[in-house]
Design a protein around this motif. Structure first.
Motif, PDB file in Angstrom:
ATOM      1  N   ASP A  58       9.795   6.717  -0.005  1.00  0.00           N
ATOM      2  CA  ASP A  58       8.685   6.754   0.956  1.00  0.00           C
ATOM      3  C   ASP A  58       8.511   5.432   1.706  1.00  0.00           C
ATOM      4  OD1 ASP A  58       8.183   9.254   0.207  1.00  0.00           O
ATOM      5  OD2 ASP A  58       6.139   8.929  -0.547  1.00  0.00           O
ATOM      6  N   SER A  59       8.648   4.314   0.971  1.00  0.00           N
ATOM      7  CA  SER A  59       8.256   3.042   1.571  1.00  0.00           C
ATOM      8  C   SER A  59       9.419   2.097   1.797  1.00  0.00           C
ATOM      9  CB  SER A  59       7.238   2.342   0.656  1.00  0.00           C
ATOM     10  OG  SER A  59       7.871   2.034  -0.571  1.00  0.00           O
ATOM     11  N   GLY A  60      10.577   2.446   1.282  1.00  0.00           N
ATOM     12  CA  GLY A  60      11.730   1.575   1.457  1.00  0.00           C
ATOM     13  C   GLY A  60      11.695   0.333   0.594  1.00  0.00           C
ATOM     14  N   VAL A  61      10.707   0.258  -0.302  1.00  0.00           N
ATOM     15  CA  VAL A  61      10.656  -0.897  -1.208  1.00  0.00           C
ATOM     16  C   VAL A  61      11.609  -0.625  -2.375  1.00  0.00           C
ATOM     17  CG1 VAL A  61       9.196  -2.281  -2.704  1.00  0.00           C
ATOM     18  CG2 VAL A  61       8.264  -1.316  -0.603  1.00  0.00           C
TER      19      VAL A  61
ATOM     20  N   PHE B 259       4.708   3.427 -18.424  1.00  0.00           N
ATOM     21  CA  PHE B 259       6.098   3.169 -18.057  1.00  0.00           C
ATOM     22  C   PHE B 259       6.790   4.434 -17.545  1.00  0.00           C
ATOM     23  CE2 PHE B 259       7.947  -1.043 -19.106  1.00  0.00           C
ATOM     24  CZ  PHE B 259       6.737  -1.706 -19.179  1.00  0.00           C
ATOM     25  N   GLY B 260       6.432   5.559 -18.167  1.00  0.00           N
ATOM     26  CA  GLY B 260       6.983   6.817 -17.678  1.00  0.00           C
ATOM     27  C   GLY B 260       6.585   7.021 -16.230  1.00  0.00           C
ATOM     28  N   ALA B 261       5.323   6.728 -15.937  1.00  0.00           N
ATOM     29  CA  ALA B 261       4.820   6.903 -14.577  1.00  0.00           C
ATOM     30  C   ALA B 261       5.514   5.951 -13.613  1.00  0.00           C
ATOM     31  CB  ALA B 261       3.311   6.666 -14.554  1.00  0.00           C
ATOM     32  N   LEU B 262       5.663   4.689 -14.031  1.00  0.00           N
ATOM     33  CA  LEU B 262       6.331   3.718 -13.155  1.00  0.00           C
ATOM     34  C   LEU B 262       7.756   4.168 -12.861  1.00  0.00           C
ATOM     35  CD1 LEU B 262       5.218   0.284 -14.684  1.00  0.00           C
ATOM     36  CD2 LEU B 262       4.493   1.275 -12.518  1.00  0.00           C
ATOM     37  N   ASP B 263       8.417   4.666 -13.893  1.00  0.00           N
ATOM     38  CA  ASP B 263       9.797   5.101 -13.731  1.00  0.00           C
ATOM     39  C   ASP B 263       9.884   6.343 -12.851  1.00  0.00           C
ATOM     40  OD1 ASP B 263      12.159   3.952 -14.540  1.00  0.00           O
ATOM     41  OD2 ASP B 263      12.589   5.576 -15.956  1.00  0.00           O
ATOM     42  N   ALA B 264       8.959   7.271 -13.131  1.00  0.00           N
ATOM     43  CA  ALA B 264       8.987   8.536 -12.376  1.00  0.00           C
ATOM     44  C   ALA B 264       8.631   8.288 -10.921  1.00  0.00           C
ATOM     45  CB  ALA B 264       8.005   9.530 -13.011  1.00  0.00           C
ATOM     46  N   GLY B 265       7.674   7.384 -10.694  1.00  0.00           N
ATOM     47  CA  GLY B 265       7.231   7.138  -9.328  1.00  0.00           C
ATOM     48  C   GLY B 265       8.152   6.222  -8.543  1.00  0.00           C
ATOM     49  N   GLY B 266       9.001   5.488  -9.255  1.00  0.00           N
ATOM     50  CA  GLY B 266       9.840   4.493  -8.603  1.00  0.00           C
ATOM     51  C   GLY B 266      10.713   5.076  -7.494  1.00  0.00           C
ATOM     52  N   ALA B 267      11.353   6.197  -7.796  1.00  0.00           N
ATOM     53  CA  ALA B 267      12.277   6.777  -6.826  1.00  0.00           C
ATOM     54  C   ALA B 267      11.521   7.217  -5.570  1.00  0.00           C
ATOM     55  CB  ALA B 267      12.992   7.962  -7.464  1.00  0.00           C
ATOM     56  N   LYS B 268      10.390   7.861  -5.805  1.00  0.00           N
ATOM     57  CA  LYS B 268       9.564   8.328  -4.686  1.00  0.00           C
ATOM     58  C   LYS B 268       9.090   7.135  -3.854  1.00  0.00           C
ATOM     59  CE  LYS B 268       6.672  11.473  -2.771  1.00  0.00           C
ATOM     60  NZ  LYS B 268       7.253  12.294  -1.700  1.00  0.00           N
ATOM     61  N   MET B 269       8.722   6.068  -4.568  1.00  0.00           N
ATOM     62  CA  MET B 269       8.264   4.871  -3.892  1.00  0.00           C
ATOM     63  C   MET B 269       9.359   4.336  -2.981  1.00  0.00           C
ATOM     64  SD  MET B 269       7.293   1.214  -5.600  1.00  0.00           S
ATOM     65  CE  MET B 269       8.974   0.682  -5.707  1.00  0.00           C
TER      66      MET B 269
ATOM     67  N   VAL C 114       0.839  -1.198   0.000  1.00  0.00           N
ATOM     68  CA  VAL C 114       0.000   0.000   0.000  1.00  0.00           C
ATOM     69  C   VAL C 114       0.871   1.243   0.000  1.00  0.00           C
ATOM     70  CG1 VAL C 114      -1.772   1.260   1.250  1.00  0.00           C
ATOM     71  CG2 VAL C 114      -1.833  -1.248   1.196  1.00  0.00           C
ATOM     72  N   LYS C 115       1.842   1.247   0.911  1.00  0.00           N
ATOM     73  CA  LYS C 115       2.776   2.365   0.974  1.00  0.00           C
ATOM     74  C   LYS C 115       3.515   2.525  -0.347  1.00  0.00           C
ATOM     75  CE  LYS C 115       4.624   3.266   5.611  1.00  0.00           C
ATOM     76  NZ  LYS C 115       5.690   2.803   6.513  1.00  0.00           N
ATOM     77  N   ALA C 116       3.932   1.377  -0.877  1.00  0.00           N
ATOM     78  CA  ALA C 116       4.722   1.412  -2.109  1.00  0.00           C
ATOM     79  C   ALA C 116       3.913   2.020  -3.243  1.00  0.00           C
ATOM     80  CB  ALA C 116       5.180   0.002  -2.473  1.00  0.00           C
ATOM     81  N   TYR C 117       2.689   1.529  -3.417  1.00  0.00           N
ATOM     82  CA  TYR C 117       1.883   2.024  -4.538  1.00  0.00           C
ATOM     83  C   TYR C 117       1.479   3.478  -4.329  1.00  0.00           C
ATOM     84  CZ  TYR C 117       1.647  -2.615  -6.618  1.00  0.00           C
ATOM     85  OH  TYR C 117       1.966  -3.800  -7.215  1.00  0.00           O
ATOM     86  N   ARG C 118       1.257   3.846  -3.073  1.00  0.00           N
ATOM     87  CA  ARG C 118       0.916   5.246  -2.823  1.00  0.00           C
ATOM     88  C   ARG C 118       2.095   6.132  -3.218  1.00  0.00           C
ATOM     89  NH1 ARG C 118      -1.640   5.890   2.756  1.00  0.00           N
ATOM     90  NH2 ARG C 118       0.471   5.323   3.278  1.00  0.00           N
ATOM     91  N   GLY C 119       3.290   5.685  -2.824  1.00  0.00           N
ATOM     92  CA  GLY C 119       4.491   6.436  -3.193  1.00  0.00           C
ATOM     93  C   GLY C 119       4.646   6.517  -4.700  1.00  0.00           C
TER      94      GLY C 119
END
Lengths: 514, 376, 349
Positions: free
Chosen positions: B326-329, B313-323, B41-46
């Motif tokens: 935020d969540s340590g995943v 894919f752009g979104a997954l890549d852009a959100g990956g770092a934040k994820m 949940v944390k990961a996807y929110r991030g």
């Protein structure tokens, strides 16, 4: 069959439905020990489906099968084999890169100490081979064997599995008339030894000659049985098609004009790099049909491919209307011939299954106006062209935007014919133009070919069906091992003479012995 | 059949499988995270927040789309001709190197000459690298899957050499190395006259390349579906023998398609360099090649589908770092999710059986596994 | 026919090359020829040892390919299966660091083989049950393996110990040959034995005959009662195990640790070795040895410093040789005729 013994095989009320199609309906058949039952029917009548049910490849929707009086349920060919049923398929089920012995034992291997016992299998093949006069070498590679021998390997395969009931699916399609007689002798020998045989064919003469009893299948149903001693070709044909069939093509005598296609000393290789054409020379004149007869695999495919630019010529010369077309590209052949080509294998060459009927109808003219302007494609023109041809050539399709793969074989072939015949051409090359399609479509296409001839087109017709060659041709060339061994006027070409020539007998001998 | 459905129904049908595949991949990804002790949940929110939660998130997503679209388009175009281009990574790198070369040289050229020249150089580099496997296939029959992969390694080593800082034993540095970078292997910055201008400058850093890319998408769509060249490419992909029969120059079409595919990937490299990085260092290459395969298939090998897939894919890549922050995943979970998306998209039978969907009219799907010996 | 003849000449050529290599190796390492730097680089014991070590994962990968493709399934996922095997071997080795070394390593090998098998089974399921294009399915295996290993890799974990050489008494004392061939860690021997085993199994057992029939003409196999897809499942799973073993070799015998992406294209090079070796186990061994030798050469050249070429270009050698080999030979070998195609029985069609 004075007193009726228990049938070796009985089929009761078999119905097989596929989504949207009923392939077999309420079929009843009996096969007695030591008899040859001829199963007659035209392409698409449901013969092969029925046999696949008997061989365990399909499961019947309704009905039952009895073997030696016992009802049986078969889940796979394995069960059929265990019940003593053997099948020689129309398309041989042999692995080309393996030896005869390996092919024969496959699935029923002889194993000693965990390893294959090839010697024991070879021994057994020798025994069977001499007992039934089959002449098969267990150590030969299948891909090196001629079709006639491959067929005998298939028969050995069933006998090795101790089959008592043999199903032969269109076994004569690939043989010369003389080889066919040899096959019939083998069949009779098998019968005398107590085996029961179902002989599937659409050839009237053959079934009359060899069968003890004939069952006729039409549109998935058994429409009647016949006694070969009393039945005639005409009566069988009527039963098979459901109406009177004109067994000959109605055509006027040819009025040959100038030479259109001239082939001199043509040589080429096949896909395996072996010589396939050896110094082939032929001429075809405007307004005549030259039929090329021969057993499949004697270079006909390669000849057509070289003529249409699909295969390189290694030597010799091809001229069309005096123009040198040796090793011209397919497009040059189409454009400059101008010629058209009904390919032997319509699925592989003649059409793109996933494309619409409309796009298939411009498959080799898509780049020309009005279908294209510059490099842009003009869809409305393509659709309009298609709508016209579909009507003209009686292609039955829900719409011109329907994918070609969903059409029936006959309609696909009419689509190919429509595309090719609708262009103004001087040369028509047709290879197996009616293979595997229904009688109605065959008649239509035959008439179209004759009509082309009457428009002064030069027609080169390649067919493995001797009947087709004899019905359409004005002259007949016979191919054997990559050579044209003789060219005969139609009037002089008897079935026997052609048969001997197709088997490679020298023309002089063929003339004296036929 | 398919013809009578309205465009909206057809669009919905086309989107159905990819969307369901995405949902299933995310769910399965969550299960995997749970199994290995991460909080999905944390990961996807991030992830979501990182990609779309802010202007900068959106900007990053859009910026990352450009190379994804082009490499996806590269693979998709090759698929149309029945070719499997696993070489987008190498073509991307060659495009990058070519663009950088032009970009750091030619001081004093005006923007309207220097920039197009640098972009064209990228296109050319990729075309060159795509042409090799195409030519090898038609002349020797070597399968493009093996040759393109091998060329990826070669390109990566070649690119590494061009910026090589030289070793401690005094080896010669590479020709594009920036001497002012000391021991670091990287090129100098491309000249301002070769940089793609910003639409939104820092901190958003969205450059005009994305508009160029969208124009390329339309161009490729037109080429594939509205021209005789596209007809030829698609016919070769659907039935090789029938194409020969139809008089199409099959070998030329194969080479042309590979050149086109290579050019698209090369242009991606060029745009990424001239728009975002402004220089090249070996660690920039990433996994862009394999992403292209997934994007192409997720987009059903259609140019417009590729754009949607690239957005994801752009979104997954852009959100990956934040994820990860935020969540340590570990952001690597995204690669797992991408593989799952690919699996579900490429095997619609799985999705259908889970959601109990009826078979829709069969879509033309890419078939590439036609054994190792190509047309001889 | 002509193809068979070509294959015969090429096997004669490779025999001659092999004999020549052995002769040169013995000469160089036992005579004063060892003074020549170039000869030492090319034929020294160190070069040959390195070549063998580089050959093992390639030949195991190629055997994996042969197992799958002989039954009709194209497997470009070897790279991913190898990586997954390497990672599993590493994880289990780390988890059992406290065990006696031999047992811990064995557990690692077992894990590598098992996870490889799971990946193989996944590939088979996607391509048979779900009729996915086999090349795409293989690609998924690769991406999945790369993603999972990166996600789960604990960079602080250390595997303690790896397989060491087990000289074979007597044989290892043979000059040069003994040093190269009979003084190796166990998985190297195993790989060589597996080549022989697979050859015998493929051409002299019931399983092999049926496998080949499934790859060449599945319909023929079906009509004599062979369950084609069951053979394909079985073989692809076995193939996955073989690739997993290759990964296990990398971690437990060659390197001793796991690194991200450590397979570095070996899976793809083994595919090339399989093609180059004409889908024959011994052919694959020969081809793998050629590619392995190139890798060794790359190393020896760099170490000896005899050429004045940037190391990047020397490192390209194995990849370029692979391209050249595949380009030069693909037209002359003959893949299983039915590979890559979904097989559907008549009844399921």
């Amino acid at each position: 069959m004075a007193d009726q013994p228990i049938p070796a095989l009985e089929v009761r009320n078999i119905t097989k439905r596929f989504p949207g199609v009923i392939a077999n309906q309420d079929v009843n058949l009996k096969l007695y020990p030591g008899e040859i039952l001829g199963l007659l029917g035209e392409n698409g009548a449901g013969k092969t489906t029925l046999m696949n049910i008997i061989y365990g490849l399909y499961h019947p929707t309704e009905g039952e099968i009895l073997v030696r009086g016992q009802p049986v349920v078969m889940h796979s060919p394995k069960d059929a084999i265990a019940l003593g049923i053997g099948m020689v398929h129309q398309h041989f089920q042999l692995v080309p890169v393996m030896t005869v012995a390996e092919n024969v034992m496959l699935g029923s291997e002889a194993v000693r100490n965990g390893f294959l016992d090839v010697g024991a299998v070879a021994q057994r093949i020798h025994e069977l081979s001499s007992r039934y006069n089959l002449d098969v070498d267990p150590y030969a590679l299948v891909e090196d064997l001629p079709v006639g021998v491959r067929q005998r390997v298939e028969i050995v395969k069933t006998l090795y599995r101790q089959a008592e009931i043999l199903i032969l699916d269109e076994p004569t399609a690939v043989l010369t008339p003389q080889e066919i007689q040899g096959l019939f002798q083998i069949m009779n020998l098998l019968k005398e030894q107590g085996k029961s045989i179902i002989f599937i064919t659409h050839k009237l003469k053959e079934v009359l000659q060899v069968a003890d009893r004939i069952a006729v299948l039409r549109q998935g149903k058994v429409v009647g049985e016949a006694d070969p001693r009393t039945a005639t070709q005409a009566s069988l044909a009527a039963m098979m098609v459901g109406r009177e069939v004109i067994l000959t093509v109605d055509k006027k005598p040819a009025q040959p004009g100038p030479v259109i296609l001239e082939i001199q000393g043509l040589t080429a290789r096949n896909d395996l790099g072996e010589p396939a054409l050896r110094e082939v020379s032929l001429t075809v004149r405007a307004g005549e049909i030259l039929g090329v007869a021969g057993v499949q695999g004697n270079g006909q495919t390669e000849l057509v491919e070289v003529l249409t630019g699909l295969r390189p010529a290694l030597g010799g010369r091809i001229t069309v209307q005096g123009k040198d077309m040796t090793n011209a590209s397919p497009r040059q052949v189409t454009e400059e011939g101008p010629s058209c080509h009904v390919p032997e294998d319509r699925h592989a060459y003649g059409m793109v299954g996933s494309y619409s009927v409309a796009h298939n109808l411009v498959l080799n003219t898509y780049y020309r106006p009005p279908f294209a302007q510059g490099i842009t494609v003009n869809e409305p023109a393509i659709v309009e062209h298609a709508s016209r041809l579909v009507k003209e050539y009686d292609v039955r399709t829900p719409s011109v935007l329907t994918p070609a793969s969903s059409l029936s074989g006959g309609n696909q072939q009419k689509m190919v014919v429509a595309r090719e015949f609708s262009r103004p051409v001087k040369l028509l090359i047709a290879a197996q133009p009616t293979r595997g399609i229904d009688v109605g479509s065959i008649e239509f296409i035959h008439n179209q070919i004759v009509a082309k001839r009457d428009e002064d087109v030069a027609v080169l017709l390649v067919s493995y069906e001797l009947d087709e060659i004899m019905a359409l041709s004005d002259r007949i060339a016979v191919m054997y091992k990559g050579q044209i061994i003789d060219v005969l006027p139609r009037e002089e070409a008897t079935r026997e003479k052609l048969g001997l020539l197709m088997a490679g007998v020298h023309p002089d001998e063929a003339a004296s012995s036929a | 059949m398919n013809g009578d459905a309205s465009p909206i129904v057809r669009l919905m049908r086309a989107l159905l499988i990819p969307v369901l595949a995405l949902i299933m991949a995310l769910l399965l990804g969550a299960v995997i995270m749970l199994v290995f002790g991460d909080d999905p949940v944390k990961a996807y929110r991030g992830l979501l927040y990182g990609a779309f939660g802010s202007g900068r998130g959106w900007a990053t997503t859009v910026r990352k789309m450009a190379p994804f679209i082009l490499t996806g388009l590269s693979v998709a175009t090759a698929f149309k001709a029945g070719l499997f281009n696993i070489g987008a990574a190498g073509q991307f790198l060659m495009g990058t190197i070519f663009s950088v070369f032009v970009g750091i040289n030619f001081q004093g050229l005006p923007v309207f000459i220097h920039l197009p020249l640098a972009l064209l150089a990228g296109l050319l580099g990729g075309m060159l690298w795509g042409a090799i496997p195409g030519l090898l296939k038609v002349t020797t029959g070597a399968h493009e899957v093996i040759t393109t992969i091998m060329l990826n390694y070669v390109a990566s080593l070649f690119a590494g050499w061009t910026v090589y800082a030289g070793g401690s034993q005094g080896q010669t540095p590479g020709p594009l190395w920036d001497p002012t970078a000391g021991p670091i292997s990287e090129t100098p910055d491309v000249l301002p006259s070769a940089q793609l201008p910003w639409i939104f400058g820092p901190p958003y850093r969205v450059h005009w390349g994305i508009v160029l890319v969208l124009a390329v998408v339309v161009l490729i769509w037109w080429l594939l579906y509205r021209t005789t060249i596209g007809f030829e490419i698609r016919t070769v992909g659907q039935n090789l023998k029938a194409s020969k029969y139809a008089g199409i120059r099959v070998n030329w079409t194969i080479v042309l398609t590979m050149i086109l595919a290579g050019g698209l990937a090369g242009l991606a490299g060029g745009i990424e360099t001239l728009g975002v990085n402004h220089k090249f260092a070996p660690e920039f290459s990433g996994s862009v090649g394999f992403d292209g395969i997934t994007i192409a298939l997720l987009g059903q090998t259609h140019p417009f589908g590729v754009v949607l897939a690239a957005l994801l894919f752009g979104a997954l890549d852009a959100g990956g770092a934040k994820m990860q922050f935020d969540s340590g995943v570990a952001a690597d979970i995204i690669q797992v999710i991408q593989a799952l998306i690919l699996a579900f998209v490429a095997a619609p039978a799985i999705v259908r059986s889970i959601f109990r969907l009826k078979r829709t009219p069969e879509q033309v799907k890419p078939t590439v596994s036609t054994s190792w010996s190509g047309p001889g | 026919m002509s193809r068979k003849r070509v294959w015969k000449t090429s096997s004669i050529v490779s025999m001659v090359l092999a004999v020549g290599l052995v002769v040169m190796a013995i000469l160089v390492n036992t005579t004063s020829l060892s003074q020549q730097t170039w000869l030492r680089v090319l034929f020294g014991v160190s070069a040959l040892n390195f070549a063998l070590r580089a050959t093992v994962p390639l030949v195991l990968g190629a055997l994996s390919g042969i197992l799958c493709e002989r039954s009709g399934i194209i497997n470009i996922g070897i790279e991913g299966m190898m990586l997954a095997g390497a990672f599993a071997g590493f994880v289990v080795k780390v988890a059992t660091n406290s065990w006696p070394l031999g047992m811990s390593l064995m557990a690692g090998v077992l894990a590598a083989v098992l996870i490889g098998g799971v990946m193989g089974l996944l590939h088979a399921t996607l391509s048979i049950r779900y009729r996915m294009d086999q090349i795409i399915s293989g690609t998924i295996i690769i991406i999945l393996a790369a993603g999972f290993t990166a996600y789960l890799f604990d960079r602080d974990a250390v595997a303690e110990g790896k397989f060491v050489a087990m000289p074979i008494p007597g044989l290892s004392k043979i000059p040069v040959l003994g040093e190269v061939l009979f003084n190796n860690p166990p998985l190297t021997y195993l790989a060589l034995i597996l080549v022989v085993v697979l050859h015998v199994a493929l051409f002299h057992t019931r399983w092999g005959l049926r496998t080949r029939a499934c790859g060449e003409h599945p319909r023929a196999a079906d009509t004599v009662g062979i369950n084609v897809n069951r053979y394909r499942y079985m073989n692809t799973t076995l193939g996955g195990m073989m690739a997993g073993l290759a990964g296990g070799f990398l971690v437990l015998e060659a390197v001793g640790q796991f690194q991200e992406g450590m397979t570095a294209g070996r899976g793809f090079i083994s595919l090339a070795a399989m093609i180059f070796g004409n889908w024959m186990p011994f052919g694959a061994l020969g081809a793998s040895a050629l590619f392995g030798y190139t890798q060794a050469l790359q190393n020896e050249l760099l170490l000896a410093g005899v050429v004045n070429v940037p190391r990047h270009f020397i490192s390209m050698l194995p990849y370029v040789v692979t391209i050249v080999a595949v380009s030069g030979f693909v037209g002359r070998v003959r893949p299983p005729a039915a590979e890559g195609k979904v097989y559907e029985t008549e009844s399921s069609a």
